[in-house]
Structures are given as C-alpha cells and as structure tokens.
Write an enzyme that holds these catalytic residues in place. Sequence first.
Site, short mmCIF file in Angstrom:
data_model
loop_
_atom_site.label_atom_id
_atom_site.label_comp_id
_atom_site.label_asym_id
_atom_site.label_seq_id
_atom_site.Cartn_x
_atom_site.Cartn_y
_atom_site.Cartn_z
N ASN A 1 0.89 -1.07 0.11
CA ASN A 1 -0.13 -0.01 0.02
C ASN A 1 1.09 1.31 -0.26
O ASN A 1 1.33 1.55 1.11
CB ASN A 1 -0.80 -0.05 1.13
CG ASN A 1 -1.74 1.18 1.42
OD1 ASN A 1 -1.76 2.15 0.43
ND2 ASN A 1 -2.06 1.49 2.75
N TRP A 2 1.07 1.69 -1.14
CA TRP A 2 1.99 2.92 -1.24
C TRP A 2 1.30 4.28 -0.61
O TRP A 2 2.23 5.19 -0.46
CB TRP A 2 2.20 3.13 -2.78
CG TRP A 2 3.04 2.37 -3.43
CD1 TRP A 2 3.45 1.11 -3.14
CD2 TRP A 2 3.54 2.71 -4.62
NE1 TRP A 2 4.42 0.44 -4.09
CE2 TRP A 2 4.42 1.44 -5.04
CE3 TRP A 2 3.78 3.62 -5.67
CZ2 TRP A 2 5.32 1.47 -6.35
CZ3 TRP A 2 4.37 3.52 -6.92
CH2 TRP A 2 5.03 2.30 -7.01
N LYS A 3 0.15 4.29 -0.12
CA LYS A 3 -0.47 5.37 0.27
C LYS A 3 -0.29 6.54 -0.73
O LYS A 3 0.06 6.48 -1.82
CB LYS A 3 0.21 5.85 1.67
CG LYS A 3 -0.03 4.44 2.61
CD LYS A 3 0.31 4.85 4.16
CE LYS A 3 0.47 3.58 4.98
NZ LYS A 3 0.15 3.75 6.51
N HIS B 1 -9.36 1.16 4.55
CA HIS B 1 -8.14 1.59 5.41
C HIS B 1 -8.76 2.58 6.44
O HIS B 1 -9.31 3.54 6.38
CB HIS B 1 -7.34 2.40 4.31
CG HIS B 1 -5.95 2.37 4.87
ND1 HIS B 1 -5.49 3.05 5.92
CD2 HIS B 1 -4.91 1.26 4.97
CE1 HIS B 1 -4.40 2.64 6.35
NE2 HIS B 1 -3.90 1.83 5.47
N GLU C 1 -6.98 4.95 7.67
CA GLU C 1 -6.86 6.21 7.26
C GLU C 1 -8.09 7.19 6.73
O GLU C 1 -8.29 8.17 6.63
CB GLU C 1 -5.39 6.82 6.37
CG GLU C 1 -4.26 6.35 7.14
CD GLU C 1 -3.02 5.81 6.44
OE1 GLU C 1 -3.11 5.75 5.26
OE2 GLU C 1 -2.10 5.23 7.31
N GLU D 1 -5.83 -4.64 10.36
CA GLU D 1 -4.72 -3.69 10.54
C GLU D 1 -4.95 -2.87 11.87
O GLU D 1 -5.80 -1.82 11.91
CB GLU D 1 -4.77 -2.69 9.32
CG GLU D 1 -4.40 -3.27 8.05
CD GLU D 1 -3.72 -2.31 7.09
OE1 GLU D 1 -2.59 -2.63 6.60
OE2 GLU D 1 -4.36 -1.15 6.96
N GLY E 1 2.35 2.17 10.65
CA GLY E 1 3.09 3.40 10.49
C GLY E 1 3.91 3.84 11.94
O GLY E 1 4.52 4.78 11.96
N SER F 1 2.96 -2.10 10.56
CA SER F 1 4.36 -2.05 10.80
C SER F 1 5.34 -3.82 10.37
O SER F 1 6.15 -4.01 11.40
CB SER F 1 4.91 -1.94 12.30
OG SER F 1 4.29 -0.32 12.34
N GLY G 1 2.75 -0.92 4.28
CA GLY G 1 2.69 0.28 3.92
C GLY G 1 4.16 0.55 3.67
O GLY G 1 4.58 0.48 2.66
N GLY G 2 4.85 1.32 4.71
CA GLY G 2 6.15 1.98 4.62
C GLY G 2 7.31 0.91 3.79
O GLY G 2 7.82 1.46 2.96
C1 PEP Z 1 -0.96 0.27 5.68
O1 PEP Z 1 -0.90 1.61 5.88
O2 PEP Z 1 -1.87 -0.27 5.25
C2 PEP Z 1 0.24 -0.31 6.77
C3 PEP Z 1 0.29 -1.43 7.05
O3 PEP Z 1 1.34 0.67 7.06
P1 PEP Z 1 2.91 0.21 7.58
O4 PEP Z 1 3.05 -1.12 7.01
O5 PEP Z 1 3.59 1.38 7.28
O6 PEP Z 1 2.34 0.05 9.25
#
Ligand code: PEP
Length: 260
Positions: A12-14, A99, A101, A171, A177, A215, A236-237
């Site tokens: 997930n590049w956001k 999501h 967010e 999640e 994040g 994470s 994500g990251g």
């Molecule tokens: C996400 O935004 O879906 C996510 C899992 O982010 P991260 O891996 O950065 O915690």
Amino acid sequence: MSRERAKLVVGNWKMHGRIDVNAGLLTEVAAGASALQNDVYVGVCVPFPYVGQAQALLSGSVVRWGVQDVSAHAHGAYTGEVAADMATDFGSTYAIVGHSERRAYHFEGPELIAEKARRALDAGLTPIVCVGETLEERDEGLTQEVIATQLDAVLTVLTEEQAARIVIAYEPVWAIGTGQSATAAQAQEVHAFLRGKLAAKGASVANVLILYGGSVKPENAQELFGQQDIDGGLIGGASLKSKDFLAICQAAQTVLQKAA
Ligand code: PEP
C-alpha cells in the site's frame, strides 16, 4: 487460490511516489518477484494517477496492481471520485477499501465501505477490506466488537458467492506506521476470530485470505506469516523500498516452504 498453500503480499503505497521514483521501484519489484515460487502472490496498490504506469511496467510480470480506494457510486456527477471500473480499465486486480486512514480522515463509515466493496466486486476487482481497532478500543477490551461491526457491515451486503471473493486485512490502527507491530500471538488471535465470523457466512467464505497489516518489516514478517490464520500481509512503509518489500515476500515464501 487455496489459503493452505498460498500467501498474498500487497503493498500500500499510500500517497507516496513520483513517476520517476515509481519506475525504479516497480521495475525492481517485478524483477525480484519473478524469483518467487508461484504460490506467493504479490500486488501493489498505487495512487490513482500511477495505475497506468503500474500497468505499463508490471504487465507480463507476476506482480498485480490495484488502487487504494474506489467510489461507492457506479458513475456520475461525483467530482473527484474514481469508479471501480475505471481501475479495471487499467488492468487493476485489487482495491483497498476501508483503510483506517480513510475511516479516520475522510469519515468513512461501515455502510459506505460495504458499498465500496460491493462496487469493487461488481467491477471484477478483489476488494481488500481493512478492519482494525484503535489503541483506546483495545485497551477497553473492545477489539472483537469493533472488528465484528466493521466486518459484519460488509458481509451483510454481499452474497456468499461475493463474500468468498474478498480479501480481509486486519490492521490494528495503533500498529500502522508506528513501527510497533502487533505480536504474532495478538494478530493470530484476531485472525482466528475473523476466520470464525467468515465461516459463519458460508463454507466457501471460511477460506478468504486474511492479511495482517501494521509495521510489517523483513524482521517480523516470517513470524507473523507463520501463524495459522495469517495468509500474508498488507505492507505500507516497507513497500516503498524494493529490498524490504521483496524480503517480506521472501518471508512468505519461506513460511510456505517450511510447511510443505
Ligand atoms: C498500511 O498503511 O496499510 C500499513 C500497514 O502501513 P505500515 O506497514 O507502514 O504500518
């Protein structure tokens, strides 16, 4: 895809990326993923403007691509919205919906998210439906209640046949994040709960893939993916660095090899 013998890892590049940076990342991920066995499925969900670029650079590779949201409407006067079948025009496979967010910053509620999942399915996309509790909710012992409400809203509007075609991502909001992943045991406990709820919808729904997100890193991926009800990850990251993302895909591969 049988969940007994498959893992799915989706990036997930956001709201990250620029056309030049993406080119390198997509090319490296496609090249690295080609070395994986075909029971590890890999996807990237990119910002809308780059879906065509993902299609151009990933077509012919094992990596699938998709979007991070879709409209709850089919078409029409909805300025700024993107319809699910616009994403399929560019070869998308996945659409993340719900999501945290989007729930937090765009005030998306369970019914809207359910409608988005239904639109995605109608367009032939696989919705990756995100569910998860905040830290306050966990501390108050409300994790299962919150997640059940989020999942039930989606399952209610889908037939059994449709529900069997979704992917769930657990999640925990406090893990996204933050660098602080859920422990494998914490995640497995929630995944087992989700599995039970899916099974109640029908036998074919019991095998829906349930990804963990929050994470995930190369260092913790193998332990997480080794849990009985964790079928892969939403990343994500770490999906913005090809080396890390591919190492996480490789961790999924290792888990499958050990189980064989
Ligand atoms: C996400 O935004 O879906 C996510 C899992 O982010 P991260 O891996 O950065 O915690």
